[in-house]
Design a protein around this motif. Structure first.
Motif, PDB file in Angstrom:
ATOM      1  N   ALA A  77      42.587  38.490  36.664  1.00  0.00           N
ATOM      2  CA  ALA A  77      42.081  38.459  38.042  1.00  0.00           C
ATOM      3  C   ALA A  77      42.717  39.578  38.866  1.00  0.00           C
ATOM      4  O   ALA A  77      42.048  40.241  39.670  1.00  0.00           O
ATOM      5  N   CYS A  78      44.005  39.810  38.666  1.00  0.00           N
ATOM      6  CA  CYS A  78      44.677  40.904  39.389  1.00  0.00           C
ATOM      7  C   CYS A  78      44.083  42.253  38.999  1.00  0.00           C
ATOM      8  O   CYS A  78      43.837  43.114  39.853  1.00  0.00           O
ATOM      9  N   VAL A  83      37.142  26.464  34.249  1.00  0.00           N
ATOM     10  CA  VAL A  83      38.415  27.189  34.273  1.00  0.00           C
ATOM     11  C   VAL A  83      38.128  28.663  33.983  1.00  0.00           C
ATOM     12  O   VAL A  83      37.348  28.986  33.094  1.00  0.00           O
ATOM     13  N   GLY A  84      38.727  29.542  34.744  1.00  0.00           N
ATOM     14  CA  GLY A  84      38.476  30.975  34.600  1.00  0.00           C
ATOM     15  C   GLY A  84      37.566  31.514  35.694  1.00  0.00           C
ATOM     16  O   GLY A  84      37.428  32.726  35.845  1.00  0.00           O
ATOM     17  N   THR A  85      36.943  30.606  36.467  1.00  0.00           N
ATOM     18  CA  THR A  85      36.107  31.037  37.592  1.00  0.00           C
ATOM     19  C   THR A  85      37.003  31.589  38.695  1.00  0.00           C
ATOM     20  O   THR A  85      37.909  30.901  39.173  1.00  0.00           O
ATOM     21  N   VAL A  86      36.765  32.815  39.084  1.00  0.00           N
ATOM     22  CA  VAL A  86      37.583  33.457  40.112  1.00  0.00           C
ATOM     23  C   VAL A  86      36.666  34.229  41.052  1.00  0.00           C
ATOM     24  O   VAL A  86      35.823  35.012  40.601  1.00  0.00           O
ATOM     25  N   TRP A  87      36.814  33.993  42.359  1.00  0.00           N
ATOM     26  CA  TRP A  87      36.126  34.799  43.365  1.00  0.00           C
ATOM     27  C   TRP A  87      37.114  35.806  43.944  1.00  0.00           C
ATOM     28  O   TRP A  87      38.225  35.449  44.327  1.00  0.00           O
ATOM     29  N   GLU A 123      28.389  37.610  39.356  1.00  0.00           N
ATOM     30  CA  GLU A 123      27.600  37.449  40.570  1.00  0.00           C
ATOM     31  C   GLU A 123      28.274  38.264  41.660  1.00  0.00           C
ATOM     32  O   GLU A 123      29.500  38.436  41.648  1.00  0.00           O
ATOM     33  N   ARG A 124      27.469  38.778  42.598  1.00  0.00           N
ATOM     34  CA  ARG A 124      28.038  39.587  43.676  1.00  0.00           C
ATOM     35  C   ARG A 124      27.303  39.253  44.968  1.00  0.00           C
ATOM     36  O   ARG A 124      26.079  39.264  44.987  1.00  0.00           O
ATOM     37  N   VAL A 125      28.028  38.961  46.010  1.00  0.00           N
ATOM     38  CA  VAL A 125      27.376  38.656  47.294  1.00  0.00           C
ATOM     39  C   VAL A 125      28.064  39.429  48.411  1.00  0.00           C
ATOM     40  O   VAL A 125      29.227  39.805  48.302  1.00  0.00           O
ATOM     41  N   ARG A 138      32.037  37.121  41.747  1.00  0.00           N
ATOM     42  CA  ARG A 138      32.492  35.994  40.933  1.00  0.00           C
ATOM     43  C   ARG A 138      32.685  36.454  39.492  1.00  0.00           C
ATOM     44  O   ARG A 138      31.819  37.117  38.916  1.00  0.00           O
ATOM     45  N   PHE A 139      33.831  36.108  38.934  1.00  0.00           N
ATOM     46  CA  PHE A 139      34.123  36.397  37.542  1.00  0.00           C
ATOM     47  C   PHE A 139      34.314  35.077  36.798  1.00  0.00           C
ATOM     48  O   PHE A 139      34.746  34.091  37.398  1.00  0.00           O
ATOM     49  N   VAL A 140      34.005  35.063  35.523  1.00  0.00           N
ATOM     50  CA  VAL A 140      34.451  33.950  34.681  1.00  0.00           C
ATOM     51  C   VAL A 140      35.317  34.574  33.591  1.00  0.00           C
ATOM     52  O   VAL A 140      34.820  35.189  32.651  1.00  0.00           O
ATOM     53  N   LEU A 141      36.615  34.443  33.791  1.00  0.00           N
ATOM     54  CA  LEU A 141      37.579  35.130  32.935  1.00  0.00           C
ATOM     55  C   LEU A 141      38.005  34.221  31.793  1.00  0.00           C
ATOM     56  O   LEU A 141      37.971  32.991  31.909  1.00  0.00           O
TER      57      LEU A 141
END
Lengths: 435, 435
Positions: free
Chosen positions: A404-405, A371-375, A429-431, A390-393
């Motif tokens: 996320a906003c 939970v909190g994983t947001v692409w 992470e960044r792709v 990718r964030f883990v908020l």
């Protein structure tokens, strides 16, 4: 009557506030307005609909502040006790104000109704006080005094309270002219609070002319500057301190003056002649809501999609079924976020498109995707590739969605200001994905 | 140590709060949690980052409440004074807590950093106090006493404060068992506050066992019930009062228990096997945001469109160009709202679709269509027609947008409960348009 208003106490009244059934936003708003004109709020208090408690706090604030402003307790019903509390605190009696009766009658007449006995009590005021006309409701405000200290009692609903304050209270206030408080907030995005503090170093010492503090919320660390003293030096001191803070923090400061991150970003994009579309999944429209909160946003923001279900991701913005299939990377993946941004770019005709897909919780998390994983993906119509991060908020569902906003706006801003795009807080992470 | 916690004072600390730079939401949250377990919050206070003011208010609250809970002032920087204030108010000295040092070290180690001197001060506590471990940040909470009264000092960021309260504070609280406070909120939609009060009549008398009050915000009038007394009678008394309120107000009460209007509506639609799509213009995604705020909303809410620009209204949901042309009715019209709802129904495959288009302000109003004018249309896939209603909503841009979302949810709810669909507050006109 001639004593200046150097300090103010702000009082909110209502069981629904002390018991946590409603959130008080009036005190926050009033504090901003008072500080704007140089009156320093030194205490906020909230008390229940209890006559004794109400009278005691009025007397206590009148003993410690130069001015008291209260909200609430002016409604028509038996639990609205502000009229009685003001009368008792000022050792006065309540009388009916004929002008107020006529104003309330006019209010009812506008919707074809007659004034009833319940609302008529709203025209009562202490005999030595005054009623303050309410053009947006049935509850007049009240003015009165406890000893030498003036009290303004305003109705609780913000859309009634605010106009009375602006029109009838603010012009009667008497700020000090020999001393003022000036504040400046410089919100930053990208670093944690202690990293910001390390960069600020001795600027945060408490003995400086301009005090510098920090607060953190949802990925934004706000640097707060506060000057208090001789008005002749205020501008130069604050300008000087701001310059030092900016020198140390650079482009992670995103806000200029009193604008939100969304407003600043929209301004930047408008200057560059760019338009923006959104494709939202876990935020469900919140990002569009933030952008359109800004008056005039239609010059930049075209609109977008809320692709909440997987079916909508496919049918509205053309995410490939293989991405969403059980053997694919799934809806919360770089591939899906990139496809959403690509689809939004192609279908909106906007120059920029940002997409958000993630797991806001409380359910739906896994070890690989907690939970909190947001692409968040972001593309420009002239680019060959879309960038996804990718964030883990942290925090609960509401926190993850709001953060996320903010992260999405921060990503677009990095691009708009030509920043080298350093890692944002909680970015993992960044792709880069070819379109 | 054995005195029960009958009442509580809630304290928030920070210049950013007293000066209105940040909005305090912690006190509201804590008040709810305390009331849940039968401890009655009787005062909320906010003071600046000022050691003397902080110590004075701790001592004052300790003299009037059985328990004090504070938030804020535990950060790592020089403007964080809660550790010092607690020590001084309890006539104690600060020492470093070795367990807290180790916990903060572990926190930094998780992100590969070493504990720095700035954060190390967060391990200080009064010698007779205790640190409360913070698993979500670097600031431990503190426990201490002023005289016989216990104080819990929690960090300001909600996502750090809440878990410490739940895990380490709540289990140590001692509510009274001989007396409790029970509250119930019954929000209504459709009538103004004084009309609701007239229907409630003598139920609102202050001498009743269950006190009944009302508050109003954005078209919602909430009826608040509060019982305080012998726990043995609480359930029956509140149940009885609720039944009387329901008998008088009927289906305008929309909320069952602690759910939002959006959550209740989604529950109703799920029971009926219906799905919902949205097409938003002036609300820009806020309605989708409200719906997706509800965990599990994906079972009903498919998603939708933010057709903010006229071009998007045409390209995404097929609004006819003639509607938007200068000689047509325009984007804020029954025809446009109906076309948006029809287009959303056809393209989403959802059983229901609601659309919102209006003038949120501050600009864009005219005599014929003042700021606040909002058309909301609503259609069912099995209906031959779409219904559109015109509202003229009050307040600023934010208020108009939020109220429009509430009105949209209320319209769908009237349909879902098979209500006769009486006029909603501020509704001006209703038309039916063939699909």
């Amino acid at each position: 009557m001639t004593k200046a208003h150097r300090t103010a106490g702000i009082l909110s009244i209502g069981d629904e506030l002390t018991l946590g059934q409603s959130l008080d936003t009036n005190s926050h708003w009033l504090a901003q307005r008072l500080l704007d004109i140089g009156i320093k709020p030194i205490e906020h208090v909230t008390v229940p609909d209890d006559l004794d408690a109400h009278v005691r706090v009025l007397q206590r604030l009148a003993a410690t502040c130069d001015l008291v402003i209260s909200t609430g307790g002016l409604g028509p019903t038996a639990d609205d006790l502000t009229r009685a509390a003001l009368a008792r605190a000022s050792d006065d009696e309540l009388i009916e104000d004929p002008v107020a009766v006529a104003q309330i009658e006019r209010w009812f007449a506008k919707s074809g109704r007659a004034l009833n006995a319940i609302n008529r009590v709203q025209a009562l005021r202490p005999s030595r006080g005054e009623c303050l006309e309410n053009e947006h409701g049935t509850a007049p405000g009240l003015w009165g005094r406890v000893g030498e200290v003036e009290l303004y009692c305003l109705p609780g609903p913000p859309r009634e309270m605010k106009p009375i304050f602006e029109k009838l209270v603010r012009p009667r206030l008497r700020p000090m002219n020999d001393r003022l408080v000036r504040t400046l907030v410089l919100p930053t995005i990208g670093l944690g609070e202690s990293d910001v503090a390390l960069k600020l170093g001795e600027l945060m010492r408490r003995d400086r002319a301009v005090m510098v503090g920090t607060t953190a919320s949802k990925g934004v660390v706000s640097v707060r500057l506060r000057y208090e003293g001789d008005p002749a030096h205020a501008d130069a001191q604050v300008r000087d301190a701001e310059a030092q803070v900016r020198e140390r923090l650079g482009p992670i400061i995103f806000k200029h003056g009193e604008v939100s991150l969304a407003a600043e970003l929209l301004g930047l994009l408008r200057e560059q002649g760019l338009t923006l579309a959104t494709v939202e999944s876990c935020t469900g429209g919140l990002l569009g809501g933030l952008l359109t909160d800004v008056p005039g946003s239609s010059a930049v923001y075209t609109g977008g999609w809320v692709t909440y279900s997987n079916a909508m991701k496919q049918s509205l913005v053309g995410v490939d079924a293989s991405i969403l299939s059980p053997s694919g990377p799934g809806a919360v993946s770089a591939a899906c976020a990139a496809a959403m941004a690509r689809g939004g770019l192609a279908r909106s005709g906007a120059s920029l498109c940002v997409s958000i897909t993630g797991i806001a919780g409380p359910d739906g998390g896994s070890e690989a995707k907690p939970v909190g994983t947001v692409w968040i993906a972001f593309g420009h119509s002239s680019d060959a590739a879309v960038e996804a991060r990718r964030f883990v908020l942290a925090g609960d569902r509401a926190n993850v969605r709001e953060w996320a906003c903010v992260a999405a706006l921060a990503m677009i801003r990095q691009r708009a200001i030509g920043d080298e795009a350093p890692k944002l807080l909680r970015e993992q992470e960044r792709v880069t994905i070819q379109r």
